[in-house]
Design a protein around this motif. Sequence first.
Motif, PDB file in Angstrom:
ATOM      1  N   ASP A  12       0.845  -1.204   0.000  1.00  0.00           N
ATOM      2  CA  ASP A  12       0.000   0.000   0.000  1.00  0.00           C
ATOM      3  C   ASP A  12       0.881   1.255   0.000  1.00  0.00           C
ATOM      4  O   ASP A  12       0.529   2.268  -0.599  1.00  0.00           O
ATOM      5  N   HIS A  13       2.029   1.150   0.711  1.00  0.00           N
ATOM      6  CA  HIS A  13       2.999   2.256   0.743  1.00  0.00           C
ATOM      7  C   HIS A  13       4.397   1.659   0.665  1.00  0.00           C
ATOM      8  O   HIS A  13       4.694   0.722   1.407  1.00  0.00           O
ATOM      9  N   VAL A  14       5.231   2.215  -0.203  1.00  0.00           N
ATOM     10  CA  VAL A  14       6.647   1.836  -0.225  1.00  0.00           C
ATOM     11  C   VAL A  14       7.456   3.079   0.118  1.00  0.00           C
ATOM     12  O   VAL A  14       7.310   4.120  -0.526  1.00  0.00           O
ATOM     13  N   VAL A  15       8.287   2.962   1.164  1.00  0.00           N
ATOM     14  CA  VAL A  15       9.168   4.063   1.561  1.00  0.00           C
ATOM     15  C   VAL A  15      10.560   3.724   1.030  1.00  0.00           C
ATOM     16  O   VAL A  15      11.193   2.792   1.518  1.00  0.00           O
ATOM     17  N   GLY A  57       0.060  -3.136   3.695  1.00  0.00           N
ATOM     18  CA  GLY A  57       0.878  -2.408   4.679  1.00  0.00           C
ATOM     19  C   GLY A  57       1.907  -1.474   4.074  1.00  0.00           C
ATOM     20  O   GLY A  57       1.732  -0.937   2.986  1.00  0.00           O
ATOM     21  N   ALA A  58       2.989  -1.269   4.816  1.00  0.00           N
ATOM     22  CA  ALA A  58       4.062  -0.377   4.379  1.00  0.00           C
ATOM     23  C   ALA A  58       5.363  -1.165   4.290  1.00  0.00           C
ATOM     24  O   ALA A  58       5.688  -1.945   5.181  1.00  0.00           O
ATOM     25  N   LEU A  59       6.074  -0.952   3.185  1.00  0.00           N
ATOM     26  CA  LEU A  59       7.356  -1.628   2.986  1.00  0.00           C
ATOM     27  C   LEU A  59       8.467  -0.582   3.107  1.00  0.00           C
ATOM     28  O   LEU A  59       8.462   0.427   2.399  1.00  0.00           O
ATOM     29  N   LEU A  60       9.409  -0.832   4.025  1.00  0.00           N
ATOM     30  CA  LEU A  60      10.464   0.145   4.326  1.00  0.00           C
ATOM     31  C   LEU A  60      11.827  -0.493   4.149  1.00  0.00           C
ATOM     32  O   LEU A  60      11.961  -1.715   4.216  1.00  0.00           O
ATOM     33  N   PRO A  61      12.869   0.357   4.042  1.00  0.00           N
ATOM     34  CA  PRO A  61      14.219  -0.201   4.142  1.00  0.00           C
ATOM     35  C   PRO A  61      14.439  -0.754   5.550  1.00  0.00           C
ATOM     36  O   PRO A  61      13.929  -0.183   6.522  1.00  0.00           O
ATOM     37  N   GLY A  62      15.172  -1.846   5.673  1.00  0.00           N
ATOM     38  CA  GLY A  62      15.484  -2.383   6.989  1.00  0.00           C
ATOM     39  C   GLY A  62      16.289  -1.372   7.791  1.00  0.00           C
ATOM     40  O   GLY A  62      17.055  -0.585   7.241  1.00  0.00           O
ATOM     41  N   PHE A  63      16.118  -1.402   9.114  1.00  0.00           N
ATOM     42  CA  PHE A  63      16.860  -0.493   9.982  1.00  0.00           C
ATOM     43  C   PHE A  63      18.308  -0.967  10.123  1.00  0.00           C
ATOM     44  O   PHE A  63      18.589  -2.173  10.109  1.00  0.00           O
ATOM     45  N   VAL A  64      19.215   0.010  10.263  1.00  0.00           N
ATOM     46  CA  VAL A  64      20.648  -0.263  10.377  1.00  0.00           C
ATOM     47  C   VAL A  64      21.096   0.190  11.767  1.00  0.00           C
ATOM     48  O   VAL A  64      21.010   1.370  12.092  1.00  0.00           O
ATOM     49  N   ASN A  65      21.519  -0.744  12.577  1.00  0.00           N
ATOM     50  CA  ASN A  65      21.952  -0.475  13.954  1.00  0.00           C
ATOM     51  C   ASN A  65      23.469  -0.288  13.939  1.00  0.00           C
ATOM     52  O   ASN A  65      24.204  -1.249  13.721  1.00  0.00           O
ATOM     53  N   VAL A  66      23.941   0.947  14.153  1.00  0.00           N
ATOM     54  CA  VAL A  66      25.361   1.212  13.911  1.00  0.00           C
ATOM     55  C   VAL A  66      26.270   0.979  15.116  1.00  0.00           C
ATOM     56  O   VAL A  66      27.489   1.081  14.979  1.00  0.00           O
ATOM     57  N   HIS A  67      25.693   0.700  16.284  1.00  0.00           N
ATOM     58  CA  HIS A  67      26.580   0.435  17.428  1.00  0.00           C
ATOM     59  C   HIS A  67      25.916  -0.544  18.387  1.00  0.00           C
ATOM     60  O   HIS A  67      24.923  -0.206  19.031  1.00  0.00           O
ATOM     61  N   ALA A  68      26.469  -1.753  18.464  1.00  0.00           N
ATOM     62  CA  ALA A  68      25.872  -2.755  19.343  1.00  0.00           C
ATOM     63  C   ALA A  68      26.937  -3.715  19.862  1.00  0.00           C
ATOM     64  O   ALA A  68      28.004  -3.879  19.260  1.00  0.00           O
ATOM     65  N   HIS A  69      26.618  -4.290  21.009  1.00  0.00           N
ATOM     66  CA  HIS A  69      27.401  -5.399  21.587  1.00  0.00           C
ATOM     67  C   HIS A  69      26.348  -6.464  21.902  1.00  0.00           C
ATOM     68  O   HIS A  69      26.063  -6.751  23.069  1.00  0.00           O
ATOM     69  N   THR A  70      25.743  -6.999  20.860  1.00  0.00           N
ATOM     70  CA  THR A  70      24.524  -7.791  21.020  1.00  0.00           C
ATOM     71  C   THR A  70      24.650  -9.006  21.928  1.00  0.00           C
ATOM     72  O   THR A  70      23.695  -9.324  22.650  1.00  0.00           O
ATOM     73  N   PRO A  71      25.802  -9.708  21.957  1.00  0.00           N
ATOM     74  CA  PRO A  71      25.873 -10.867  22.868  1.00  0.00           C
ATOM     75  C   PRO A  71      25.676 -10.490  24.338  1.00  0.00           C
ATOM     76  O   PRO A  71      25.518 -11.372  25.186  1.00  0.00           O
ATOM     77  N   MET A  72      25.656  -9.208  24.649  1.00  0.00           N
ATOM     78  CA  MET A  72      25.352  -8.795  26.026  1.00  0.00           C
ATOM     79  C   MET A  72      23.892  -9.067  26.389  1.00  0.00           C
ATOM     80  O   MET A  72      23.477  -8.755  27.514  1.00  0.00           O
ATOM     81  N   MET A 368      14.571  -5.441   3.642  1.00  0.00           N
ATOM     82  CA  MET A 368      13.271  -4.764   3.667  1.00  0.00           C
ATOM     83  C   MET A 368      12.445  -5.211   4.867  1.00  0.00           C
ATOM     84  O   MET A 368      12.582  -6.332   5.348  1.00  0.00           O
ATOM     85  N   VAL A 369      11.578  -4.304   5.291  1.00  0.00           N
ATOM     86  CA  VAL A 369      10.698  -4.562   6.432  1.00  0.00           C
ATOM     87  C   VAL A 369       9.274  -4.200   6.043  1.00  0.00           C
ATOM     88  O   VAL A 369       9.027  -3.091   5.560  1.00  0.00           O
ATOM     89  N   ALA A 370       8.346  -5.132   6.256  1.00  0.00           N
ATOM     90  CA  ALA A 370       6.924  -4.837   6.034  1.00  0.00           C
ATOM     91  C   ALA A 370       6.265  -4.609   7.383  1.00  0.00           C
ATOM     92  O   ALA A 370       6.377  -5.429   8.297  1.00  0.00           O
ATOM     93  N   VAL A 371       5.610  -3.453   7.505  1.00  0.00           N
ATOM     94  CA  VAL A 371       4.956  -3.064   8.754  1.00  0.00           C
ATOM     95  C   VAL A 371       3.452  -3.098   8.550  1.00  0.00           C
ATOM     96  O   VAL A 371       2.942  -2.584   7.540  1.00  0.00           O
ATOM     97  N   GLY A 395       5.385   3.686  15.739  1.00  0.00           N
ATOM     98  CA  GLY A 395       5.839   2.357  15.338  1.00  0.00           C
ATOM     99  C   GLY A 395       6.418   1.580  16.511  1.00  0.00           C
ATOM    100  O   GLY A 395       6.833   2.148  17.514  1.00  0.00           O
ATOM    101  N   SER A 396       6.399   0.250  16.377  1.00  0.00           N
ATOM    102  CA  SER A 396       6.975  -0.602  17.411  1.00  0.00           C
ATOM    103  C   SER A 396       7.302  -1.953  16.794  1.00  0.00           C
ATOM    104  O   SER A 396       6.741  -2.320  15.760  1.00  0.00           O
ATOM    105  N   PRO A 397       8.222  -2.696  17.421  1.00  0.00           N
ATOM    106  CA  PRO A 397       8.586  -4.011  16.881  1.00  0.00           C
ATOM    107  C   PRO A 397       7.374  -4.920  16.677  1.00  0.00           C
ATOM    108  O   PRO A 397       7.361  -5.733  15.748  1.00  0.00           O
ATOM    109  N   GLY A 398       6.341  -4.779  17.523  1.00  0.00           N
ATOM    110  CA  GLY A 398       5.171  -5.646  17.397  1.00  0.00           C
ATOM    111  C   GLY A 398       4.405  -5.456  16.097  1.00  0.00           C
ATOM    112  O   GLY A 398       3.591  -6.303  15.726  1.00  0.00           O
ATOM    113  N   LEU A 399       4.646  -4.350  15.392  1.00  0.00           N
ATOM    114  CA  LEU A 399       3.965  -4.106  14.121  1.00  0.00           C
ATOM    115  C   LEU A 399       4.782  -4.597  12.928  1.00  0.00           C
ATOM    116  O   LEU A 399       4.318  -4.539  11.795  1.00  0.00           O
ATOM    117  N   VAL A 400       6.019  -5.059  13.183  1.00  0.00           N
ATOM    118  CA  VAL A 400       6.859  -5.593  12.102  1.00  0.00           C
ATOM    119  C   VAL A 400       6.333  -6.975  11.731  1.00  0.00           C
ATOM    120  O   VAL A 400       6.278  -7.872  12.571  1.00  0.00           O
TER     121      VAL A 400
END
Length: 440
Positions: A12-15, A57-72, A368-371, A395-400
């Motif tokens: 319905d929407h492409v960003v 829904g809406a199709l967006l570019p995936g988010f880019v997380n530029v700083h993480a220490h995810t195994p924490m 890509m992410v569909a919301v 927006g929130s993760p629950g809508l992804v």
Amino acid sequence: VEHAAPTRYRADHVVTGPERGAVHSPGVVDVVDGRVAWSGAAGEAPAWEGEAVDIGGALLPGFVNVHAHTPMVLLRGTGEGLPTDVWLTEVMWPREARLTPDDVRAAMRLGAAEMLLSGITTTCEMYFHGAAIAEGAVAAGLRCLVTAPLIEAPDFAHLGTVAEQIGAIRDLRAAWADHPLVEVGVGPHSAYALSREALVAVRELVDADPMLLHIHVAEQPHEGAGVLEATGLTVPAFLDELGLLTGRTLGAHCVWMTDDDIDRFARRGAAVAHCPVSNGRHASGIARVAAMRDAGIRVGLGTDGPASNDRLDPFEEMRTAIRYARISVLDAAQLDARTAFGMATAEAGLALGRPDLGRLAPGARADMVAVALDRPGLAPGIGGDELLAGLVWSGSPGLVRDVWVEGAQVVRDGGCLTVDVASAAREVHERSLRLSAPPT
Ligand SMILES: [Zn+2]
């Protein structure tokens, strides 16, 4: 890597990006061999013979997380309310000193699933055991820039000398050179945790083989005191004198930047990872995002480690960035939603030196992410600028709903296709119990 058949996605929407005019309603994205082949308004789309999917829904570019220490994720929720230095030295380091590569791989896999389910398709990681990070991310189908760590501290002597750690980074980079989801760079922890000799070794490494250099900078007000006493320079000026500020340098946090520090970053083309939720949790301060962006510095958003946040949620990161920017100067015109969206997508990609990320334009990676727009929270999903503002504020993760990385679907109907999340969570739980047990 096997690519899915060429597919046309209709929504319905492409960003396609953060710019004005980049919301197409309805819109189309054509994906061929893991890349975007065409994107834009459905009415202008070229003829298409291949598969076509209508995703609503809406199709967006995936988010880019530029700083993480995810195994924490192994350490999440620990040390609540402690001053940051006590939190670090008495809660984090004793547990981290006991981490094995298996711990890191298992934690990265679970954290990668969490990020994908939240709409993050790329993460830039700085943590111990770089090979295990890459393996955990790839197992989940998450794109990962692994900035292999370099640290000198008594707790971490088992990681080897600086020369050994640098050698391991070279080997890791060679081992993953051809993988479409992985890029290896170098992650010297910080100027305060490394000797001048170690920092010079990093410069020699990146001079010989240019790569992303990811380092903590000016996070806390007092962390530069040692460098200042020894050299008379702020940390950014010290890094600049050593030749470590370049177009592929990413400074994490950069909260306590002087005008001269900002000028140096801008002159050298260095980028910044802004981590507002973490900065709030640790009472680090509010980074001068407007001044840095006005100077031409690329600024991306990062979650920081999940023990410092404690979420991996790009929506909350965007909103917190806006709130801090506005309340620090009492001006609702500061940092608009479109800019925050860019800092979580296309500008974040640029901060990593990756113009192929964070945008749905021809040639870009099909991340890509569909919301969903038919649920409470984002309905009614009006188009154009209002859609973008709605995504950022509501927006929130629950809508992804669905997520693709390199054209491959990794989340469908809110469920992760690549990781058995329940068993991955059980495994992380068991490992974190072991790490938190007092040493015997
Ligand atoms: Zn950090």
